[in-house]
Design a protein around this motif. Structure first.
Motif, PDB file in Angstrom:
ATOM      1  N   LEU A 283      14.862  24.140 -11.154  1.00 19.95           N
ATOM      2  CA  LEU A 283      15.623  24.543  -9.974  1.00 19.95           C
ATOM      3  C   LEU A 283      15.048  23.911  -8.708  1.00 19.95           C
ATOM      4  O   LEU A 283      15.789  23.411  -7.850  1.00 19.95           O
ATOM      5  N   VAL A 284      13.710  23.929  -8.605  1.00 26.29           N
ATOM      6  CA  VAL A 284      13.063  23.333  -7.426  1.00 26.29           C
ATOM      7  C   VAL A 284      13.323  21.829  -7.372  1.00 26.29           C
ATOM      8  O   VAL A 284      13.654  21.268  -6.317  1.00 26.29           O
ATOM      9  N   MET A 285      13.172  21.168  -8.504  1.00 26.70           N
ATOM     10  CA  MET A 285      13.364  19.719  -8.541  1.00 26.70           C
ATOM     11  C   MET A 285      14.821  19.332  -8.270  1.00 26.70           C
ATOM     12  O   MET A 285      15.093  18.344  -7.592  1.00 26.70           O
TER      13      MET A 285
ATOM     14  N   ASP B 296      10.361  26.525 -17.126  1.00 26.81           N
ATOM     15  CA  ASP B 296      11.271  25.377 -17.104  1.00 26.81           C
ATOM     16  C   ASP B 296      12.406  25.616 -16.118  1.00 26.81           C
ATOM     17  O   ASP B 296      12.788  24.718 -15.356  1.00 26.81           O
ATOM     18  N   LYS B 297      12.957  26.823 -16.102  1.00 25.28           N
ATOM     19  CA  LYS B 297      14.069  27.125 -15.200  1.00 25.28           C
ATOM     20  C   LYS B 297      13.648  27.043 -13.739  1.00 25.28           C
ATOM     21  O   LYS B 297      14.365  26.490 -12.898  1.00 25.28           O
ATOM     22  N   VAL B 298      12.473  27.605 -13.424  1.00 28.47           N
ATOM     23  CA  VAL B 298      12.003  27.626 -12.034  1.00 28.47           C
ATOM     24  C   VAL B 298      11.722  26.208 -11.531  1.00 28.47           C
ATOM     25  O   VAL B 298      12.172  25.804 -10.452  1.00 28.47           O
ATOM     26  N   ILE B 299      10.957  25.440 -12.333  1.00 29.86           N
ATOM     27  CA  ILE B 299      10.597  24.079 -11.910  1.00 29.86           C
ATOM     28  C   ILE B 299      11.846  23.202 -11.814  1.00 29.86           C
ATOM     29  O   ILE B 299      11.996  22.412 -10.870  1.00 29.86           O
TER      30      ILE B 299
ATOM     31  N   GLN C 223       0.833  -1.207   0.000  1.00 28.79           N
ATOM     32  CA  GLN C 223       0.000   0.000   0.000  1.00 28.79           C
ATOM     33  C   GLN C 223       0.863   1.252   0.000  1.00 28.79           C
ATOM     34  O   GLN C 223       0.639   2.173  -0.802  1.00 28.79           O
ATOM     35  N   VAL C 224       1.844   1.291   0.880  1.00 26.44           N
ATOM     36  CA  VAL C 224       2.717   2.469   0.964  1.00 26.44           C
ATOM     37  C   VAL C 224       3.512   2.640  -0.323  1.00 26.44           C
ATOM     38  O   VAL C 224       3.620   3.752  -0.862  1.00 26.44           O
ATOM     39  N   ALA C 225       4.069   1.543  -0.848  1.00 26.13           N
ATOM     40  CA  ALA C 225       4.891   1.636  -2.055  1.00 26.13           C
ATOM     41  C   ALA C 225       4.069   2.081  -3.259  1.00 26.13           C
ATOM     42  O   ALA C 225       4.493   2.952  -4.029  1.00 26.13           O
ATOM     43  N   LEU C 226       2.905   1.476  -3.445  1.00 25.13           N
ATOM     44  CA  LEU C 226       2.064   1.831  -4.597  1.00 25.13           C
ATOM     45  C   LEU C 226       1.544   3.256  -4.488  1.00 25.13           C
ATOM     46  O   LEU C 226       1.556   4.012  -5.471  1.00 25.13           O
ATOM     47  N   LEU C 227       1.076   3.644  -3.309  1.00 25.53           N
ATOM     48  CA  LEU C 227       0.558   5.006  -3.137  1.00 25.53           C
ATOM     49  C   LEU C 227       1.653   6.041  -3.362  1.00 25.53           C
ATOM     50  O   LEU C 227       1.415   7.063  -4.011  1.00 25.53           O
ATOM     51  N   SER C 228       2.845   5.773  -2.835  1.00 24.36           N
ATOM     52  CA  SER C 228       3.932   6.736  -3.019  1.00 24.36           C
ATOM     53  C   SER C 228       4.318   6.868  -4.485  1.00 24.36           C
ATOM     54  O   SER C 228       4.580   7.978  -4.974  1.00 24.36           O
ATOM     55  N   ALA C 229       4.341   5.746  -5.214  1.00 20.34           N
ATOM     56  CA  ALA C 229       4.670   5.791  -6.644  1.00 20.34           C
ATOM     57  C   ALA C 229       3.592   6.536  -7.425  1.00 20.34           C
ATOM     58  O   ALA C 229       3.894   7.307  -8.351  1.00 20.34           O
ATOM     59  N   ILE C 230       2.330   6.315  -7.058  1.00 24.66           N
ATOM     60  CA  ILE C 230       1.227   7.006  -7.743  1.00 24.66           C
ATOM     61  C   ILE C 230       1.285   8.501  -7.466  1.00 24.66           C
ATOM     62  O   ILE C 230       1.143   9.327  -8.387  1.00 24.66           O
ATOM     63  N   PHE C 231       1.476   8.875  -6.201  1.00 23.43           N
ATOM     64  CA  PHE C 231       1.562  10.300  -5.852  1.00 23.43           C
ATOM     65  C   PHE C 231       2.726  10.965  -6.577  1.00 23.43           C
ATOM     66  O   PHE C 231       2.588  12.084  -7.105  1.00 23.43           O
ATOM     67  N   SER C 232       3.873  10.286  -6.619  1.00 24.24           N
ATOM     68  CA  SER C 232       5.035  10.858  -7.303  1.00 24.24           C
ATOM     69  C   SER C 232       4.756  11.061  -8.785  1.00 24.24           C
ATOM     70  O   SER C 232       5.105  12.097  -9.366  1.00 24.24           O
ATOM     71  N   GLY C 233       4.123  10.051  -9.404  1.00 24.39           N
ATOM     72  CA  GLY C 233       3.809  10.160 -10.827  1.00 24.39           C
ATOM     73  C   GLY C 233       2.798  11.246 -11.129  1.00 24.39           C
ATOM     74  O   GLY C 233       2.924  11.977 -12.126  1.00 24.39           O
ATOM     75  N   LEU C 234       1.787  11.373 -10.263  1.00 26.79           N
ATOM     76  CA  LEU C 234       0.755  12.387 -10.494  1.00 26.79           C
ATOM     77  C   LEU C 234       1.305  13.804 -10.437  1.00 26.79           C
ATOM     78  O   LEU C 234       0.768  14.713 -11.070  1.00 26.79           O
ATOM     79  N   VAL C 235       2.369  14.005  -9.687  1.00 25.21           N
ATOM     80  CA  VAL C 235       2.982  15.329  -9.589  1.00 25.21           C
ATOM     81  C   VAL C 235       4.138  15.479 -10.581  1.00 25.21           C
ATOM     82  O   VAL C 235       4.220  16.475 -11.307  1.00 25.21           O
ATOM     83  N   GLY C 236       5.012  14.484 -10.632  1.00 24.98           N
ATOM     84  CA  GLY C 236       6.216  14.613 -11.442  1.00 24.98           C
ATOM     85  C   GLY C 236       5.971  14.570 -12.937  1.00 24.98           C
ATOM     86  O   GLY C 236       6.617  15.305 -13.702  1.00 24.98           O
TER      87      GLY C 236
ATOM     88  N   VAL D 153       7.562  12.386  -2.011  1.00 27.41           N
ATOM     89  CA  VAL D 153       8.317  13.629  -2.225  1.00 27.41           C
ATOM     90  C   VAL D 153       9.719  13.323  -2.746  1.00 27.41           C
ATOM     91  O   VAL D 153      10.277  14.063  -3.564  1.00 27.41           O
ATOM     92  N   VAL D 154      10.285  12.206  -2.314  1.00 29.42           N
ATOM     93  CA  VAL D 154      11.644  11.844  -2.700  1.00 29.42           C
ATOM     94  C   VAL D 154      11.744  11.539  -4.190  1.00 29.42           C
ATOM     95  O   VAL D 154      12.758  11.850  -4.835  1.00 29.42           O
ATOM     96  N   TYR D 155      10.672  10.949  -4.757  1.00 32.90           N
ATOM     97  CA  TYR D 155      10.750  10.435  -6.128  1.00 32.90           C
ATOM     98  C   TYR D 155      10.102  11.329  -7.171  1.00 32.90           C
ATOM     99  O   TYR D 155      10.147  11.004  -8.364  1.00 32.90           O
ATOM    100  N   ILE D 156       9.503  12.422  -6.768  1.00 30.16           N
ATOM    101  CA  ILE D 156       8.933  13.354  -7.749  1.00 30.16           C
ATOM    102  C   ILE D 156       9.992  13.856  -8.732  1.00 30.16           C
ATOM    103  O   ILE D 156       9.760  13.895  -9.948  1.00 30.16           O
ATOM    104  N   PRO D 157      11.197  14.267  -8.262  1.00 34.02           N
ATOM    105  CA  PRO D 157      12.209  14.724  -9.224  1.00 34.02           C
ATOM    106  C   PRO D 157      12.628  13.658 -10.237  1.00 34.02           C
ATOM    107  O   PRO D 157      13.006  13.997 -11.366  1.00 34.02           O
ATOM    108  N   THR D 158      12.566  12.381  -9.865  1.00 39.13           N
ATOM    109  CA  THR D 158      12.935  11.319 -10.810  1.00 39.13           C
ATOM    110  C   THR D 158      11.978  11.306 -11.996  1.00 39.13           C
ATOM    111  O   THR D 158      12.396  11.255 -13.160  1.00 39.13           O
ATOM    112  N   TYR D 159      10.676  11.317 -11.699  1.00 32.25           N
ATOM    113  CA  TYR D 159       9.689  11.378 -12.777  1.00 32.25           C
ATOM    114  C   TYR D 159       9.878  12.646 -13.603  1.00 32.25           C
ATOM    115  O   TYR D 159       9.830  12.616 -14.838  1.00 32.25           O
TER     116      TYR D 159
END
Length: 393
Positions: free
Chosen positions: A227-229, A222-225, A194-207, A261-267
């Protein structure tokens, strides 16, 4: 051309011979990566199956004290021990009206309770129960087969075994509180997935949307986003997850958010790179010259070509999220301690390893490694299969 011919042939095989033949012929087109993908998929199907069927397959309540503490894997069967001069007790039913000594949390107590008229004399330590038996303050003792035989061997003139072993075995033993490790493994898979799937889904929905917009629009956005990522990506993943989990508190949803939050930049980074490449293709330029809107180009031409990369990242993300979830639970930042969780059981079982109770941490650790390996194999295989350049080669 080679890719189109292969795809057409696969469709023909699937239509002519069915799904099983398609699996068999997969090796012909994809090579070893086909078996890598298949191995990962089989591991995950098996884990998912016993997770969904945990209520039916788990022999005990994972939170209940169902056996003696530190029962070894495969043990759990009970036996009756009486004094050698006792001829009244010949089987389990003979205990009616008798005083029976048992250790607290033993399965013998649960089994004996089914027979009415038995007075259970619970003791925190089994040694005291046997002392009561030898002193005549109890008529019998019900305990684990190995312990019963050990006491009889130490007092061959005073004690004897009665009847046949009864009860259920503990496939993976019990922990320090007498809880069934196998049942906790099965129920713990639910929380981990549950935790793994939800975290992957949340990361994908944002990233994914941020990567599409940043790569397609470009400019200051592009520059601002980016920089944040890049700022988020520069933090060590586990430390960032620990900080987020400590701030949000325990719970499945909070852990999923902390890990996502950790995996959003990867996506974001992968999707942005794919978008920058795809938007320069001739078919995108043709669509733009024909007056297609930016939203239409993103939806019909860019996003479909990014999906294969998202699938691969998703699989690898879940594998990494499982390890991160186990790390958070190991540190006590996961779910309620009473709930079955592999990482938490690993943490608590570590204290009993010097005493020789290896099974308490071995089986949760193996499950963490196995499930993470399954998703990693699946992601690696899909990366080889879905990558057009590798496929053409």
């Amino acid at each position: 051309m080679a890719t189109m011919e292969r795809a057409t042939t696969l469709k023909e095989v699937l239509r002519r011979d069915g799904l099983i033949a398609w699996f068999i012929h997969g090796m012909r087109w994809y090579g070893a990566e086909w078996y890598i993908t298949l191995a990962g998929a089989l591991i995950l199907v098996a884990v998912l199956a016993f997770t969904l069927l945990a209520d039916r397959l788990a022999p005990y309540d994972p939170e209940a004290f169902v056996g003696q503490s530190f029962s070894k894997p495969g043990s759990g069967l009970q036996m009756i021990v009486v004094r050698s001069d006792n001829t009244d007790i010949v089987d389990l039913e003979s205990l009616v009206g008798k005083t029976v000594g048992v250790e607290v949390n033993s399965t013998g107590a649960s089994r004996v309770k089914e027979i009415e008229g038995i007075e259970l004399k619970k003791q925190p330590k089994l040694k005291r129960a046997f002392k009561d038996l030898l002193e005549g303050q109890a008529d019998a003792v019900v305990t684990d087969v190995s312990l019963a035989r050990q006491w009889v061997s130490e007092h061959p003139e005073a004690l004897k075994l009665v009847g046949s072993p009864f009860g259920k075995r503990f496939l993976m033993g019990t922990d320090n509180l007498g809880r069934d490790v196998f049942s906790r493994i099965m129920y713990g898979a639910t929380i981990v997935l549950q935790v793994a799937l939800l975290s992957a889904i949340f990361s994908g929905l944002v990233g994914v949307p941020l990567g599409l917009l940043s790569g397609f629009i470009g400019g200051q956005l592009d520059k601002v986003i980016s920089l944040v990522m890049d700022s988020i990506y520069s933090f060590p993943g586990l430390i960032l997850a620990i900080a987020m989990a400590a701030m949000l508190g325990p719970g499945v949803l909070n852990m999923a958010i902390a890990i996502s939050v950790v995996y959003i930049p990867t996506y974001f980074r992968v999707v942005r790179g794919q978008t920058l490449s795809v938007k320069e293709q001739l078919y995108v330029e043709a669509a733009r010259s024909l007056g297609a809107k930016a939203r239409t180009i993103l939806r019909l031409y860019v996003f479909p070509n990014v999906i294969p990369s998202i699938v691969v990242i998703f699989s690898m993300n879940i594998a990494d999220a499982i390890l991160t979830e186990a790390g958070l639970s190991f540190l006590g930042l996961g779910v309620d301690p009473s709930k079955p969780d592999w990482g938490y059981d690993l943490s608590k079982g570590r204290a009993f390893l010097p005493g020789g109770y290896w099974w308490i941490i071995t089986f949760p650790g193996l499950m963490i490694a196995l499930v993470a390996l399954g998703f990693a194999l699946l992601g690696e295989g899909l990366n080889e299969i879905l990558n057009p350049q590798l496929a053409e080669a």
